[in-house]
Design an enzyme around this catalytic site. Structure first.
Site, PDB file in Angstrom:
ATOM      1  N   LYS A   1       0.805  -1.224   0.000  1.00  0.00           N
ATOM      2  CA  LYS A   1       0.000   0.000   0.000  1.00  0.00           C
ATOM      3  C   LYS A   1       0.836   1.270   0.000  1.00  0.00           C
ATOM      4  O   LYS A   1       0.326   2.338  -0.331  1.00  0.00           O
ATOM      5  CB  LYS A   1      -0.965  -0.003   1.200  1.00  0.00           C
ATOM      6  CG  LYS A   1      -2.051  -1.056   1.065  1.00  0.00           C
ATOM      7  CD  LYS A   1      -3.222  -0.828   1.989  1.00  0.00           C
ATOM      8  CE  LYS A   1      -4.324  -1.829   1.672  1.00  0.00           C
ATOM      9  NZ  LYS A   1      -5.418  -1.814   2.624  1.00  0.00           N
TER      10      LYS A   1
ATOM     11  N   LYS B   1      -5.131 -11.982  -5.540  1.00  0.00           N
ATOM     12  CA  LYS B   1      -6.402 -12.199  -4.857  1.00  0.00           C
ATOM     13  C   LYS B   1      -7.455 -11.189  -5.318  1.00  0.00           C
ATOM     14  O   LYS B   1      -7.131 -10.077  -5.724  1.00  0.00           O
ATOM     15  CB  LYS B   1      -6.220 -12.139  -3.343  1.00  0.00           C
ATOM     16  CG  LYS B   1      -6.237 -10.753  -2.750  1.00  0.00           C
ATOM     17  CD  LYS B   1      -6.207 -10.832  -1.234  1.00  0.00           C
ATOM     18  CE  LYS B   1      -6.240  -9.436  -0.630  1.00  0.00           C
ATOM     19  NZ  LYS B   1      -7.558  -8.936  -0.324  1.00  0.00           N
TER      20      LYS B   1
ATOM     21  N   LYS C   1     -11.089  -5.340  -3.632  1.00  0.00           N
ATOM     22  CA  LYS C   1     -11.925  -4.200  -3.983  1.00  0.00           C
ATOM     23  C   LYS C   1     -11.084  -3.046  -4.501  1.00  0.00           C
ATOM     24  O   LYS C   1     -11.587  -2.147  -5.143  1.00  0.00           O
ATOM     25  CB  LYS C   1     -12.791  -3.766  -2.801  1.00  0.00           C
ATOM     26  CG  LYS C   1     -12.014  -3.353  -1.549  1.00  0.00           C
ATOM     27  CD  LYS C   1     -12.959  -2.879  -0.478  1.00  0.00           C
ATOM     28  CE  LYS C   1     -13.178  -3.859   0.637  1.00  0.00           C
ATOM     29  NZ  LYS C   1     -12.049  -4.344   1.413  1.00  0.00           N
TER      30      LYS C   1
HETATM   31  P1  ADP Z   1      -9.650  -6.058  -0.049  1.00  0.00           P
HETATM   32  O1  ADP Z   1      -8.325  -6.669  -0.370  1.00  0.00           O
HETATM   33  O2  ADP Z   1     -10.675  -6.426  -1.026  1.00  0.00           O
HETATM   34  O3  ADP Z   1      -9.521  -4.569   0.152  1.00  0.00           O
HETATM   35  P2  ADP Z   1      -9.732  -6.303   2.817  1.00  0.00           P
HETATM   36  O4  ADP Z   1      -8.239  -6.173   2.865  1.00  0.00           O
HETATM   37  O5  ADP Z   1     -10.549  -5.159   3.324  1.00  0.00           O
HETATM   38  O6  ADP Z   1     -10.147  -6.667   1.326  1.00  0.00           O
HETATM   39  O7  ADP Z   1     -10.143  -7.632   3.592  1.00  0.00           O
HETATM   40  C1  ADP Z   1     -11.285  -7.804   4.422  1.00  0.00           C
HETATM   41  C2  ADP Z   1     -11.354  -9.262   4.871  1.00  0.00           C
HETATM   42  O8  ADP Z   1     -11.671 -10.098   3.758  1.00  0.00           O
HETATM   43  C3  ADP Z   1     -10.039  -9.827   5.447  1.00  0.00           C
HETATM   44  O9  ADP Z   1     -10.315 -10.768   6.470  1.00  0.00           O
HETATM   45  C4  ADP Z   1      -9.424 -10.508   4.253  1.00  0.00           C
HETATM   46  O10 ADP Z   1      -8.526 -11.527   4.612  1.00  0.00           O
HETATM   47  C5  ADP Z   1     -10.654 -11.061   3.534  1.00  0.00           C
HETATM   48  N1  ADP Z   1     -10.400 -11.107   2.099  1.00  0.00           N
HETATM   49  C6  ADP Z   1     -10.084 -10.076   1.303  1.00  0.00           C
HETATM   50  N2  ADP Z   1      -9.928 -10.473   0.023  1.00  0.00           N
HETATM   51  C7  ADP Z   1     -10.140 -11.805   0.031  1.00  0.00           C
HETATM   52  C8  ADP Z   1     -10.112 -12.811  -0.981  1.00  0.00           C
HETATM   53  N3  ADP Z   1      -9.856 -12.507  -2.246  1.00  0.00           N
HETATM   54  N4  ADP Z   1     -10.388 -14.072  -0.637  1.00  0.00           N
HETATM   55  C9  ADP Z   1     -10.674 -14.382   0.629  1.00  0.00           C
HETATM   56  N5  ADP Z   1     -10.716 -13.505   1.638  1.00  0.00           N
HETATM   57  C10 ADP Z   1     -10.442 -12.229   1.362  1.00  0.00           C
END
Ligand code: ADP
Ligand code: TRP
Length: 329
Positions: free
Chosen positions: A112, A194, A197
């Protein structure tokens, strides 16, 4: 009885990776009779600048999503992080026990802060310490998260042990709980990264807000490979393995059964059926979310009650911490 805790950032754009990686495991644990905590980490969210009106909206939306997913406030303490000031209070104390080197190693920080040079915020750097405080305040045994958060939970363990060594037994050392299937849903446009968002293209993810047409379009354009049969082979066929995983999560059929069922049916049929399965899963869910959103006052009352309960627990821990470090006269 174990204490189980997790938290999510309030972003409007929750996707199915968040749902299956973070929310769904909590539902299972909630049914096992644990003491559960789920909260909306608004103070984590502002480590990256956020528009105030949007942030407020997202907190309300997140509350509606958790209730619609099946979070039962009689079994789970659901609250907003900033309403329990002990989180930031403990974070400060833990900041003084955490090494710069430990935070510099955090992969999420490295990702980030890339290209931000000297303008990266101190908040973004110290974010894992606030997360450690979130976890340690409630004597947490298990932290259900997706794989990307494991490093942060490991840091919380190290900080807990260090505090206990220095000041005497105070914190429970928490363990991460990673889901075997769905812990890491990959991007539809790139199965090596992965689903996220913050991905550049919305084709990367299925948002919990996507309508039927979006879902169909996104699945149709999801990358696959050039082979002709369907099989589950995460190493050699990661894109297809990811689609099979999603299919299995929304239908609750086993991956192996789905792979056998679609073996020779071709990508067109496979993707078409997957899209319909996703639509049938999303539609009733979205109706429930909209139902909750109609009564914002009720959502605020839910958060008030949750904060009241969380505050009692958090203050019990903080009293001990203040005594241990020698600031209570
Ligand atoms: P993002 O990467 O979409 O911004 P966050 O970092 O806010 O998501 O993650 C919120 C929660 O969702 C955390 O517990 C994270 O481990 C889980 N999470 C995020 N992306 C995934 C994914 N692609 N598969 C499974 N779990 C995820
Ligand atoms: N850092 C987590 C994320 O971005 C959210 C989070 C904050 C969290 N505090 C937590 C998760 C405590 C589990 C436990 O996804």
């Amino acid at each position: 009885m174990s204490r189980v805790l997790t938290a999510l950032q309030p972003t409007g754009n929750l996707h199915i990776g968040n749902y299956f990686g973070a929310i769904d495991p909590l539902l299972e644990l909630q049914e096992q009779g644990n003491e559960n905590y789920l909260f909306i980490v608004d103070y984590h969210a502002i480590t990256i600048p956020k528009d105030p009106a949007q942030l407020r909206k997202n907190i309300i939306y997140a509350t509606a999503v958790y209730l619609a997913a099946g979070i039962d406030i009689n079994k789970t303490t659901l609250f907003q992080q900033s309403r329990v000031p002990q989180h930031t209070e403990l974070a400060w104390i833990l900041n003084c026990l955490t090494y710069m080197g430990e935070l510099e190693r955090m992969t999420q920080f490295k990702d980030k802060s890339r290209n931000k040079g000297e303008t990266v915020s101190v908040g973004l750097f110290a974010y894992p310490v606030l997360m450690a405080a979130d976890i340690l305040l409630y004597n947490t045994d298990f932290v259900p998260v997706g794989e990307d958060q494991v490093q942060h939970v490991e840091l919380a363990r190290d900080i807990a042990k260090r505090f206990n060594n220095r000041f005497g037994e105070t914190f429970v050392v928490p363990e991460p709980r990673i889901r075997t299937s769905g812990a890491r849903i990959m991007g539809l446009d790139d199965p090596t990264k992965k689903m996220s968002k913050s991905a550049e293209s919305p084709k990367n993810y299925i948002s919990l807000l996507d309508d039927e047409d979006d879902v169909r379009k996104k699945i149709r354009s999801a990358v696959t490979d050039s082979e002709s049969t369907i099989s589950f082979d995460p190493e050699h066929r990661p894109a297809l393995a990811n689609l099979l995983t999603i299919f299995s999560l929304v239908t609750k059929k086993s991956i192996q059964d789905l792979a056998t069922e679609y073996k020779t049916k071709g990508y067109g049929t496979f993707k078409g059926d997957l899209a319909e399965a996703l639509v049938s899963w999303l539609k009733p869910f979205q109706e429930k979310v909209n139902g909750y959103l109609k009564n914002e006052e009720e959502l605020k009352r839910v958060l008030d009650k949750g904060a009241e309960r969380a505050l009692l627990k958090a203050e019990t821990t903080m009293k001990r911490v203040r005594e241990k470090i020698g600031i209570v006269l």
